[in-house]
Design a protein around this motif. Structure first.
Motif, PDB file in Angstrom:
ATOM      1  N   LEU A 178      40.065  50.036  42.400  1.00 30.97           N
ATOM      2  CA  LEU A 178      41.063  51.003  42.244  1.00 30.97           C
ATOM      3  C   LEU A 178      42.189  50.634  41.767  1.00 30.97           C
ATOM      4  N   LEU A 229      43.599  55.607  35.666  1.00 28.11           N
ATOM      5  CA  LEU A 229      43.489  56.795  36.384  1.00 28.11           C
ATOM      6  C   LEU A 229      45.137  57.381  36.302  1.00 28.11           C
ATOM      7  N   ALA A 280      33.683  61.427  40.463  1.00 27.16           N
ATOM      8  CA  ALA A 280      33.780  60.439  39.407  1.00 27.16           C
ATOM      9  C   ALA A 280      32.613  59.169  40.241  1.00 27.16           C
ATOM     10  N   ILE A 292      39.175  58.484  35.755  1.00 31.95           N
ATOM     11  CA  ILE A 292      38.734  57.581  36.860  1.00 31.95           C
ATOM     12  C   ILE A 292      37.446  56.905  36.634  1.00 31.95           C
ATOM     13  N   PHE A 324      37.812  62.340  42.553  1.00 30.19           N
ATOM     14  CA  PHE A 324      37.532  61.212  42.827  1.00 30.19           C
ATOM     15  C   PHE A 324      35.966  61.013  43.221  1.00 30.19           C
ATOM     16  N   LEU A 350      42.538  66.068  41.923  1.00 25.07           N
ATOM     17  CA  LEU A 350      42.438  64.492  41.961  1.00 25.07           C
ATOM     18  C   LEU A 350      41.645  64.405  43.282  1.00 25.07           C
TER      19      LEU A 350
END
Length: 239
Positions: free
Chosen positions: A141, A148, A51, A110, A48, A44
């Motif tokens: 977010l 996500l 992405a 994401i 992130f 992750l």
């Protein structure tokens, strides 16, 4: 005596196996959990920024998505062999391989979540003086969380399964028990380790689903409003 007979008879279900091998089962389960958790969390953390990079433009999106897709297609034996000179026969070898496998799922989800954020929300936040960083963390977010979390759940469940492949280097958690039991076809050990893998996957998915519901309460409100069938509520929800 009856309990020991199930070991002698090599039964699939054997309470004596659970009693006599409880320490071994616990160690394998703990190893399985920490390898899975470490792989998903590192994945992750890597996915992130990738992405965000892919969202920066088509000239970045193609290479990022293409590379992560290619990595996912590499067979596990080949992946571990390629990483072996760097990490040796260690848990780091397994974790790194699992991180690479998780990227294609995490990066895509994401990216999909961020791209699904309504443009009106971005424009409203910008009009209120939000800069790019604040806009990302406080507006985009939170709105991208459902996608996500969906990707995180898929990546976690698949990583629970793939962790067993780490038995190739002796770091496969419950996979070690399965591999050790196969040559002699020790039925109780094969079944117990396999069932524990399934239970871990289900437990992890339910845990993340609970976290998702806590972090996205507005999705429950929307669902309740839509299911109520009350026109006034639906109209209010729609804006």
């Amino acid at each position: 005596m009856a309990g020991q007979n199930c070991l002698v008879a090599n039964d699939w279900i054997c309470g004596e196996y659970l009693r006599s091998r409880s320490h071994e089962l616990t160690e394998a389960t703990v190893q399985h959990i920490w390898i899975t958790a470490a792989s998903v969390l590192i994945g992750l953390a890597v996915a992130f920024p990738l992405a965000l990079l892919a969202r920066g433009g088509r000239h970045f999106a193609g290479p990022v998505l293409g590379l992560t897709t290619v990595l996912y297609t590499v067979p596990s034996l080949a992946m571990f062999s390629l990483l072996l000179p760097l990490f040796g026969l260690s848990a780091a070898l397994v974790v790194t391989g699992l991180v690479l496998y998780s990227l294609t799922i995490l990066v895509r989800n994401i990216l999909a979540g961020l791209e699904a954020v309504p443009q009106e929300a971005r424009e409203a936040a910008t009009g209120m003086g939000y800069g790019p960083v604040r806009l990302l963390w406080e507006v985009e977010l939170p709105l991208a969380l459902p996608a996500l979390m969906a990707g995180l759940r898929i990546a976690t469940v698949s990583t629970v399964a793939l962790t067993t492949v780490g038995s190739l280097v002796g770091k496969g958690g419950l996979g070690n028990l399965i591999e050790d039991a196969l040559p002699s076809f020790f039925k109780a050990q094969v079944l117990t380790a396999s069932v524990l893998c399934v239970l871990l996957a289900v437990a992890a998915d339910l845990l993340l689903l609970g976290v998702q519901r806590l972090l996205t309460p507005w999705t429950r409100i929307r669902t309740s409003a839509g299911a109520s069938g009350v026109p006034g509520i639906a109209k209010t929800e729609a804006g």
